[in-house]
Design an enzyme around this catalytic site. Structure first.
Site, PDB file in Angstrom:
ATOM      1  N   GLN A 536       0.812  -1.204   0.000  1.00 43.01           N
ATOM      2  CA  GLN A 536       0.000   0.000   0.000  1.00 43.01           C
ATOM      3  C   GLN A 536       0.853   1.265   0.000  1.00 43.01           C
ATOM      4  O   GLN A 536       0.500   2.258  -0.620  1.00 43.01           O
ATOM      5  CB  GLN A 536      -0.934   0.011   1.218  1.00 43.01           C
ATOM      6  CG  GLN A 536      -1.875   1.189   1.277  1.00 43.01           C
ATOM      7  CD  GLN A 536      -2.821   1.258   0.087  1.00 43.01           C
ATOM      8  OE1 GLN A 536      -3.135   0.247  -0.519  1.00 43.01           O
ATOM      9  NE2 GLN A 536      -3.260   2.453  -0.251  1.00 43.01           N
ATOM     10  N   GLU A 537       1.960   1.226   0.704  1.00 40.96           N
ATOM     11  CA  GLU A 537       2.781   2.419   0.860  1.00 40.96           C
ATOM     12  C   GLU A 537       3.550   2.778  -0.401  1.00 40.96           C
ATOM     13  O   GLU A 537       3.572   3.939  -0.804  1.00 40.96           O
ATOM     14  CB  GLU A 537       3.775   2.220   2.022  1.00 40.96           C
ATOM     15  CG  GLU A 537       3.145   2.225   3.410  1.00 40.96           C
ATOM     16  CD  GLU A 537       2.732   3.619   3.855  1.00 40.96           C
ATOM     17  OE1 GLU A 537       2.958   4.577   3.099  1.00 40.96           O
ATOM     18  OE2 GLU A 537       2.187   3.743   4.959  1.00 40.96           O
ATOM     19  N   SER A 538       4.215   1.819  -1.001  1.00 39.61           N
ATOM     20  CA  SER A 538       5.144   2.132  -2.085  1.00 39.61           C
ATOM     21  C   SER A 538       4.962   1.283  -3.323  1.00 39.61           C
ATOM     22  O   SER A 538       5.699   1.467  -4.298  1.00 39.61           O
ATOM     23  CB  SER A 538       6.582   1.959  -1.592  1.00 39.61           C
ATOM     24  OG  SER A 538       6.845   0.582  -1.319  1.00 39.61           O
TER      25      SER A 538
END
Length: 701
Positions: A536-538
């Site tokens: 989700q983050e990167s």
């Protein structure tokens, strides 16, 4: 090809079978085909030694590529030169490039330079960049003009920003005026240190574009005192004028100079379109913190003077600060203005919650059902369906409840709401769906030029080609490339009701396996959670940088990283180093797991800050978890929690739940219980920058 997310290649039986089908019909695949497919390089060498004189040109080409993968340039070059006259026309350009690279790597540089210069005018578009790059490397260092010419040609031939970045970075290393190169590089990677150093050494006064580049980099680095005067020097009418004003306001806001920030955002909200809606959003947030009357007056002026989506944004923002009759009237104006919008969905959804919390379950269901429309955002639909179903459960209407839950499981099977509705047992099947079943292999594949075959498949862009490109990327050990290719056909893979394993493993991969497992074991965190956050983050890009400065695989804010590094006694670290980022990010989620009672709350704190998570938790410890998620005030964090938890369920369904010695799955290890904040107000949807430390790629590996 990009050298990211490489891992030891372990090929499954299904993968080997897939590749064996790639080679020519007319009987069983040859021994060389089987060995190449299985990456049995020792077997390739043995067969080559025993039967070199009787192997076909195609088999020798496979052996040449096998040797190339292992860096045995001389042996590979000898076979490439032996087979060159037999290459199909579609293979010749790519074999020629590899031959040039082989000549270079074996010290035959004059031959390589002559071959590259002859080949460049006729080179296909997808490899011309790499031919120009070879010419740059093969040009004497003292020939500055020649090296610059080849680098400029590289830049003109670049097909993506990664290639542009590589060319610009090399151009920065040459003497002479490098201002234009630095500005172009900063437009791609706004915090690039080498480019900033060149600009900051220029004599003052600086031109507008230099002030902007240096000022914006200062903003991204949290150097707000430096950013404000630099961004102020950028004229509003210049190319980056509105962007400079928006982020100058942000720096002033960060310095608690709220009145000055409000003036800048107010102008953008009242005039033009770029950054207008984002400015309205910032003004609304500011009204909750300071300058309330002034901020609300601006919002009213914008609502009265603007039209369309900007007007609706202002009306909606005003409604969030109003109550009673005034709130209702503002909301009705938004609904009338843009009925099929996220604003309308959110208004009706919140009205439903007001009724739910007051005990009016029937009224809540009515509001939620009104919000369901054909154009409803895909993230909102399963969320609304879930609460309508729960409403019918409370209303003792089991058939209606079942109907809505079935819609979630059928149409949104990978959402968190499908898992909350009992759909946690995914149907995973081994078979590749017919629409993605392989086509006949290309000549490039059959002759062993796998990297270039994958490039061709990506360029074709149809579903079968993209899935096959992912297969080839997996064979090469490039998980990022496989994830990227399959991401373009995610709809084909996530349609359900059954999901084929290989496609799901590409969409939910486990890159940096050793690093994640070591960190998970060290901090007693479930490894699936690390990947769920990373995805989700990167999207597994170790070089990602968010607009607020969060960096690397797990998108750590600089202050958070410093605190974690200090606790772990890591004196030197680089957030773009995958292993170090994973250690710091896993330590941070472990800390949050210790501070909060469950994974969902820790995930909310990871995104929105632990202080915010505690405020959302205050007085609601006994509220069911699904209801608590709805109390998360930041919409971005609310969405983040739902997506990360869905990722976690999918990872568990695909790979199981590993046990970490000394702790239950997801339980925190022995880390200090400090209250670390991660971000303040959530991401700005209008502007996002991704900075990457540059990796040069010669196209031959």
């Amino acid at each position: 090809m990009p050298r990211l997310l490489k891992a030891p290649v372990v090929l499954s039986t299904l993968t080997i079978a897939f590749f064996l089908l790639a080679f020519p019909a007319g009987g069983a695949a040859s021994g060389m085909d089987e060995l190449f497919t299985a990456r049995d390089w020792r077997g390739v060498d043995t067969l080559l030694a025993q039967k070199s004189g009787v192997l076909s040109p195609r088999e020798l080409s496979l052996a040449a590529n096998s040797l190339w993968f292992r860096g045995k340039w001389a042996e590979s070059l000898e076979l490439l030169e032996r087979t060159a006259s037999h290459w199909p026309q579609s293979v010749k350009p790519y074999g020629t490039l590899m031959t040039i690279l082989g000549l270079e790597r074996t010290g035959r540089k004059d031959e390589a330079r002559q071959a590259a210069a002859k080949f460049l005018p006729a080179a296909p578009a997808d490899i011309a960049y790499y031919v120009a790059y070879a010419l740059y490397r093969l040009t004497a260092e003292e020939d500055t003009a020649g090296r610059r010419k080849h680098l400029q040609r590289m830049y003109s031939l670049a097909e993506n920003t990664s290639q542009q970045s590589s060319a610009l970075t090399l151009l920065l290393g040459l003497p002479g005026d490098r201002t234009a190169y630095a500005l172009n590089l900063l437009s791609i990677h706004p915090r690039n240190s080498a480019a900033l150093k060149i600009l900051e050494a220029l004599p003052k006064p600086w031109k507008a574009e230099v002030n902007f580049a240096v000022g914006y980099a200062a903003y991204l680095r949290g150097q707000h005192g430096k950013a404000v005067p630099l961004l102020k020097a950028v004229p509003l009418e210049s190319r980056n004028g509105r962007k400079a004003r928006y982020y100058r306001a942000f720096s002033l806001y960060s310095q608690q100079k709220y009145g000055e920030a409000l003036e800048l955002w107010s102008y953008l909200a009242r005039n033009g379109s770029t950054y207008a809606e984002s400015s309205i959003r910032r003004i609304s947030i500011l009204a909750g913190r300071a300058q309330k009357e002034r901020a609300l007056r601006v919002l009213r002026e914008v609502a009265a003077s603007r039209e369309g989506a900007i007007k609706a944004r202002a009306l909606y923002s005003l409604s969030t600060h109003a109550s009673g009759k005034e709130k209702r009237e503002l909301e009705e104006k938004v609904i009338a203005l843009i009925p099929d919008s996220a604003f309308t969905t959110r208004i009706l959804y919140n009205r439903g919650w007001d009724r739910w919390n007051s005990g009016d379950i029937k009224g809540a269901v009515q509001e939620w059902e009104k919000s369901i429309s054909s154009g409803m955002d895909g993230n909102w639909r399963p969320r609304v369906l879930y609460w309508v179903a729960h409403g019918y459960e409370r209303l003792k209407a089991p058939e209606k409840k079942a109907a809505f839950l079935e819609k979630i499981r059928k149409n949104h099977p990978l959402s968190i709401y499908a898992f909350l509705s009992g759909g946690d047992k995914l149907s995973i099947v081994p078979d590749v769906p017919r629409p993605l079943a392989q086509d006949s292999p290309s000549d490039l594949e059959q002759w062993g030029f796998i990297t270039y075959a994958r490039w061709h498949l990506l360029a074709r862009g149809d579903a079968k080609s993209l899935f096959r490109a992912a297969r080839l990327a997996e064979w090469s050990g490039d998980h990022l490339a496989a994830y990227s290719a399959v991401g373009r056909i995610a709809g084909e893979i996530t349609r359900g009701p059954s999901f084929f394993r290989k496609g799901m493993e590409y969409l939910y991969p486990r890159p940096f396996l050793d690093e994640v497992r070591k960190a998970a074991e060290r901090f007693k965190v479930e490894e699936n959670l690390v990947w769920a956050i990373m995805r989700q983050e990167s999207a597994f890009n170790p070089n990602a940088t968010s607009w607020v400065g969060a960096a690397g695989l797990m998108q750590l804010m600089p202050a958070t990283a410093r605190s974690e590094a200090k606790a772990l006694e890591m004196k030197n670290y680089n957030l773009y180093n995958a292993g170090q980022n994973i250690i710091l990010g896993t330590a941070h989620i472990a800390r949050l797991l210790k501070s909060f009672s469950n994974v969902e709350q820790a995930v909310a704190a990871y995104n929105g800050g632990s202080g915010s998570a505690r405020r959302w938790l205050a007085g609601r410890k006994d509220v069911p978890l699904d209801e608590w998620i709805e109390s998360v005030r930041f919409e971005e964090t609310n969405d983040y929690v739902r997506k990360v938890m869905a990722n976690l369920h999918i990872y568990r369904a695909l790979y199981g739940i590993p046990r970490t010695e000394g702790a239950a799955p997801g339980a925190p290890g022995d880390v200090p219980d400090d209250d670390l904040e991660t971000s303040a107000d959530g991401p700005d949807p209008e502007d996002r920058d991704d900075e990457a430390p540059l990796l040069l790629d010669d196209g031959g590996k």
